[in-house]
Design an enzyme around this catalytic site. Structure first.
Site, PDB file in Angstrom:
ATOM      1  N   SER A  76      -9.791  -0.264   7.373  1.00  0.00           N
ATOM      2  CA  SER A  76      -9.039  -0.401   5.762  1.00  0.00           C
ATOM      3  C   SER A  76      -8.087  -1.022   4.983  1.00  0.00           C
ATOM      4  O   SER A  76      -8.326  -1.701   4.973  1.00  0.00           O
ATOM      5  CB  SER A  76      -8.307   1.088   5.651  1.00  0.00           C
ATOM      6  OG  SER A  76      -8.643   2.138   6.170  1.00  0.00           O
TER       7      SER A  76
ATOM      8  N   SER B 181      -9.263   2.329   3.158  1.00  0.00           N
ATOM      9  CA  SER B 181      -8.826   3.338   2.399  1.00  0.00           C
ATOM     10  C   SER B 181      -7.917   1.926   1.453  1.00  0.00           C
ATOM     11  O   SER B 181      -6.752   2.428   0.097  1.00  0.00           O
ATOM     12  CB  SER B 181      -7.842   3.896   2.749  1.00  0.00           C
ATOM     13  OG  SER B 181      -6.849   3.191   3.927  1.00  0.00           O
TER      14      SER B 181
ATOM     15  N   LYS C 204       0.848  -1.275  -0.204  1.00  0.00           N
ATOM     16  CA  LYS C 204       0.189   0.135   0.070  1.00  0.00           C
ATOM     17  C   LYS C 204       1.151   1.511  -0.089  1.00  0.00           C
ATOM     18  O   LYS C 204       1.897   1.614   0.498  1.00  0.00           O
ATOM     19  CB  LYS C 204      -0.658   0.166   1.114  1.00  0.00           C
ATOM     20  CG  LYS C 204      -1.712   1.038   1.668  1.00  0.00           C
ATOM     21  CD  LYS C 204      -2.469   0.668   2.379  1.00  0.00           C
ATOM     22  CE  LYS C 204      -3.570   1.656   2.544  1.00  0.00           C
ATOM     23  NZ  LYS C 204      -4.550   2.172   4.388  1.00  0.00           N
TER      24      LYS C 204
END
Lengths: 482, 99, 500
Positions: free
Chosen positions: C190, C166, C83
């Site tokens: 997330s 997210s 990420k």
């Protein structure tokens, strides 16, 4: 409690905030070095620059120094203290917040005692807390811009806050000097004021005696004792004038300009008041076990106050001597070495506070570099004590030792022939001659004129070229004139 | 309790955010929409409760870890400044700072 | 050496791929090349934001050397992706923000280093909501690979749907078989919510298990890193490499030795007490999600687990509490983005304050600005006690509720989100609607508890539904065991989106 001196009928009220840089190798929350004067930003690591993803990790050395300070001034060491974020934007503040201690500081209470002349003063401390220093903005060399050097960012600070107990600029300076002595004595701060290692802010207000506290103005970054006094005196006069002219004092932060000798208000950051403090979620509570405090206590050096008390008790010195001799560790050590060597503490004290200090001051040298060692001084004083030489002769010997021409006390006494005449035969001969040659003085003495006696002693000393032992002269002369 | 346009201005300044008038209006509506769901939280009786900082402190003491005082970070100015907007002679440049 | 038809390489689990790499049936370079090829061939998902083929292949070659010497590390040669909230030396690190457009970090995040030290090969960086703020991945300001402007990440199960957020890029990449596994971060859900929306498995460990060093901070007291993969077993392998104390870099990382979380995967769950919080099954829960979750719970009963009703009475309160605490911490964490030391600086400005205001106005997106505003407000003079302090106290109540609940159960189960993945743009105009959808993941986040999402079935439009498991502190191994046993009995985690 002595009554405070008033200025034009106003009482001066001063509180101090001192930022002492702690003498650690690395920064408070990073492993970057703290050394002064490096090339810009070469000692600012990723953490100090607040690069994305970096986090603070607490330096044990900084905590230890805070504990030492707390113990030195009799404070309470918080078993659990909290680091908070003080949020504001400034280019020398890389994270946009300063990590400090807000609600629960590491050191609570305590007091600093010192002499103002011969009057003993006590200033109570509110707290001392750990925080990180900011970087520096350099305004020269850049047109319309400032250059930011973050080498200093993250240097550990102990912010030491007093109650508004100080009542004059003299007292303020005396307090600052005493605090400076304490932090340098225990070695938690190098005390270098030029380099900003010891920075004082003074909160100054004035009031009519008995009235509530007046509005204060904070004088920032007083980095010399001289400026400290000038700045406070100016600020006090200024505030009194304002009030006398019917203006109310507005709370403000001011800077002292050494060139004009005046203070001026800083440009106020409109939202400076709202720092949005909250506990730093990156740092769990700082826990200090009593066992740690005890370990630090056991390892601490003897404090000036304790040492002075010991000088009074062990060497029978007056408190004034003891306090003066413990102004610096080196001087105290010098005194104690000499005193131990010759067993004449009071004589040594007189010489160290007198002759030695006088010469050091005139040459602006420190006692570590004194040309006459404690051992030499002890040897010299031994010779005074055993009557070998007079005080005046001793001063001559000292002169020689100081100049470095010779190093051995007895050798100098020999070479200069300064030994006191102790064989009474030769002395009696001189006395008889003087009596014979000064019949009138003798007559006057016998008529009861004491002065005449001193005149005769003078003659005898002169005739003996100062080698006669004054005590012995008095004795023999009295016998002969009896 | 609703926020006013003045609140938005004050907070935007605190946070150093320039908001266009239209943005400020939208922000005001959205924040007030949010603070409606916050109201019931304010009513909760929390007297005598300690705030919870490090979550795990709920079951065990969490104390600050201390590191030894050793300076070991080398000078990495070049790498550290590679993404800096304005640098001269190793200094970060900003509009003049007035004190 | 025999090369398998590379077409099925991307169907292999991390465990199987690691085994084939050890047995030299496939080389690390082949594996890396295969996935890099797939990534470049499938830009439409908008999952990746940065590649560095050279760096990736260099890592792969190093892995092959170790493998050929028979010195295989735990994950040697296994390709993964990170990420873009984790900073990396070899790839730009943007956190999905214009503020960090093209930012190069001089160091790697601890989690990135730990995975590299375990032999994993980094394929690239994955799209995410700006500073991890969002639950649809519609808040990214970064152009994905193959795009020259910011574009939403799309859900591989339905390209007109959000992947969740997210960690949306991570979830989409794993679901689209562009990487066998990825890292994510979870502040309020997330990892779990995008895993649920994209039909994969993800776990957020106990707060403090994984180092936060090198994770661009959103909310310091909530942020945790975790793995996202197709199975619980794969998550266990990655999590074992990711976790461990980081005393030199992160003061909130716990002094817990690294664990092998795969150790108990196959333990029996006969008699496992699964707590069912009534508050997770209220009116807000969509019928299709409820049906899938109920079915999954029935499956657990078949496996010998017992369902026990429990209460988490402050579930609804967790929304305001979280949306006070997280923005407060974020408003302070994001103050370092001021245009002085790194990142974006406005082109035209007057004085210093103007430079700050324009730089931050240009650099931050709307959602980030909203949260900065909320955060600055609840910390500001006169509001701190009523909002931030009050929220931190209720946070303690919420954590206590869980401790109460765990007296009568071993794990807690329920839905991850009230609905399946929604349509792109459906909620982007209404921030509060997004906040409300986090209701089931927020309580565990506030308490710092480990939680995971595993594929539990399908709902409306054949979209994946995740089952959330929440464990007590440090019980990751138990969660993974429960998830693994479920996955031994079901095949939801093996289903693939059409056309993948």
């Amino acid at each position: 409690m002595s009554k405070n001196k008033l200025v034009q009928g106003y009482e001066v009220v001063i509180g101090f905030e001192t930022h002492a840089q702690l003498s650690t190798q690395s920064k408070i929350f990073s492993r970057a070095p703290t050394a002064f004067g490096a090339e810009p930003n070469t000692q600012a690591c990723a953490v100090d620059l607040a690069l994305p993803g970096t986090l603070p990790v607490m330096n044990k050395g900084a905590v230890e120094r805070a504990i030492e300070f707390g113990l030195a001034i009799g404070s309470h060491i918080s078993p659990k203290s909290i680091f908070a974020r003080k949020n504001y934007f400034y280019p020398d503040l890389p994270k946009g917040y300063q990590i400090s201690q807000f609600e629960i500081p590491v050191v609570v209470g305590g007091e600093v005692e010192f002499f103002l002349g011969d009057e003993k003063k006590t200033v109570r401390l509110v707290r001392a807390h750990l925080e990180e220093d900011a970087g520096k903005s350099l305004h020269e060399d850049f047109i319309g811009q400032s250059g930011i050097d973050l080498n200093r960012a993250g240097t550990p600070l102990l912010e030491i806050v007093t109650e508004p107990d100080i009542r004059s600029s003299d007292e303020a300076v005396a307090y600052a000097k005493e605090l400076h002595k304490i932090v340098t004595w225990i070695g938690i701060c190098d005390g270098n004021m030029q380099e900003g290692s010891f920075r004082c802010d003074a909160n100054v207000s004035v009031r009519r005696p008995g009235e509530p506290l007046g509005t204060r103005r904070e004088i920032k970054n007083l980095n010399s004792f001289k400026f400290m006094q000038q700045a406070i005196d100016y600020e006090v006069r200024w505030q009194i004038e304002q009030i006398e002219d019917g203006h109310a004092i507005q709370q403000a932060t001011v800077l002292f300009d050494p060139d004009t000798g005046e203070t001026r208000a800083m440009r106020t950051k409109e939202d400076a008041a709202d720092y949005r403090y909250f506990p730093d979620p990156d740092l769990p509570p700082l826990v200090i076990a009593d066992e740690w405090v005890q370990r630090v206590k056991a390892a601490m050096t003897e404090l000036p106050r304790t040492m002075a008390a010991r000088f009074v008790a062990d060497y029978g010195l007056p408190e004034y001597d003891a306090t003066t001799l413990t102004q610096s560790k080196a001087m105290a050590a010098y005194f104690e070495a000499a005193a131990k060597a010759c067993g004449q503490a009071k004589l040594v004290s007189n010489w160290v506070m007198g002759e030695v200090s006088r010469r050091l001051n005139s040459s602006e040298a420190s006692i570590e570099t004194a040309p006459v060692s404690a051992t030499q001084l002890a040897a010299l004083i031994t010779r005074i004590a055993d009557g070998t030489i007079s005080n005046n002769a001793a001063k001559q010997v000292f002169e020689v030792l100081w100049s470095g021409e010779a190093t051995e006390v007895d050798a100098v006494i020999e070479a200069k022939g300064l030994k006191q005449m102790n064989d009474s035969g030769a002395l009696e001969k001189i006395i008889d001659e003087v009596i014979a040659a000064n019949a009138d003085n003798v007559a006057q003495y016998k008529a009861g004129k004491e002065k005449a006696f001193n005149a005769l002693v003078g003659q005898i000393m002169k005739a003996s070229k100062g080698k006669a032992n004054p005590g012995q002269v008095n004795e023999l002369l009295k016998q002969k004139l009896a | 309790m609703a926020l006013t346009p003045q609140d938005i201005g004050r907070i935007a300044n605190l946070a150093r955010l320039e908001l266009q008038p239209a943005e400020s209006e939208r922000m005001l509506t959205q924040l007030n929409g949010f603070f409606d769901i916050v109201e019931k939280m304010r009513a909760v009786d929390t007297t005598g409760l300690e705030p919870l900082a490090h979550p795990v402190a709920i079951i065990q003491d969490v104390a600050l870890r201390l590191r030894e005082d050793i300076a070991s970070e080398p000078n990495q100015r070049e790498a550290n400044q590679q993404s800096a907007p304005a640098v001269e002679r190793g200094l970060f440049l900003v509009p003049k700072v007035i004190e | 050496m025999t090369t398998p038809a590379s077409s099925d390489l991307h169907d292999l689990s991390v465990a199987e791929l690691a085994r084939q790499l050890r047995d030299r049936q496939v080389s690390a370079v082949e594996a890396a090349t295969h996935f890099l090829g797939r990534i470049q061939a499938a830009p439409q998902w908008g999952a990746f934001v940065a590649l560095n083929e050279e760096a990736t292949l260099a890592q792969a070659r190093a892995a092959d050397e170790r493998l050929s010497r028979g010195e295989a590390l735990a994950l040697d040669g296994v390709p993964i992706a990170h990420k873009d909230i984790f900073v990396t030396k070899n790839f730009a690190s943007t956190a999905g923000s214009k503020m960090l457009d093209g930012y190069r970090s001089p160091f790697d995040a601890t989690v990135v280093t730990r995975l590299a030290d375990a032999g994993a090969v980094t394929l690239g960086k994955l799209n995410c909501d700006e500073f991890a703020m969002g639950s649809a991945n519609e808040n990214s300001a970064v152009a994905p690979l193959g795009f020259d402007a910011p574009a939403p990440v799309r859900n591989p199960w339905a390209s007109d749907r959000v992947p969740g957020g997210s960690s949306g890029g991570s979830a989409a990449a794993v679901a689209a078989r562009l990487a066998p596994a990825a890292t994510g971060t979870d502040t309020g859900g997330s990892i779990r919510q995008p895993a649920s929306f994209c039909g994969i498995t993800g776990i957020k460990p106990t707060y403090g298990r994984a180092s936060r060093y090198g994770m661009v901070a959103f909310a310091s007291s909530l942020d945790q890193a975790g793995p996202m993969a197709r199975s619980a077993e794969d998550c266990a392998l990655l999590l074992s490499a990711m976790c461990g104390p980081d005393p030199d870099r992160d003061s909130t990382s716990l002094d817990l030795p690294a664990e092998n979380f795969a150790r108990g995967l196959n333990d029996s769950i006969d008699g496992l007490r699964i707590g069912i919080p009534a508050e997770f099954f209220g009116d807000g829960l969509a019928p299709d999600v409820r049906a899938a979750v109920d079915a999954a719970l029935k499956e657990y009963e078949k496996l010998g687990a017992k369902l026990v009703p429990i209460a988490l009475p402050r579930t609804e309160l967790s929304i305001p509490v979280y949306y006070i605490i997280a923005p407060a911490e974020a408003s302070s964490n994001l103050s370092r983005f001021d245009g002085v030391k790194f990142g974006h600086r406005a082109k035209d400005y007057g004085d210093l304050t103007d430079m700050y205001k324009k730089t931050r106005a240009e650099g931050f997106g709307d959602e980030v600005k909203r949260r900065i505003m909320i955060g600055a407000y609840v910390l500001s003079h006169g509001y701190y006690d009523a909002y931030y302090l009050q929220a931190q106290k209720i946070r303690r109540m919420i954590a206590d509720d869980f401790q109460q609940a765990f007296k009568s159960c071993d794990v807690i189960a329920g839905p991850v989100a009230p609905t399946v993945a929604w349509k792109l743009g459906e909620k982007s105009a209404d921030p509060v609607a997004n906040y409300l959808a986090d209701i089931f993941t927020l309580p565990g986040s506030l308490a710092g508890l480990p939680g995971m999402s595993l594929p539990a079935g399908f709902g409306e439009g054949g979209l994946p539904v995740g089952l959330q498991l929440i464990g007590n502190y440090f019980s990751e191994a138990k969660l993974l065991n429960a998830a693994h046993r479920f996955q031994q009995a079901t095949d939801f985690h093996l289903r693939r989106p059409e056309g993948i």
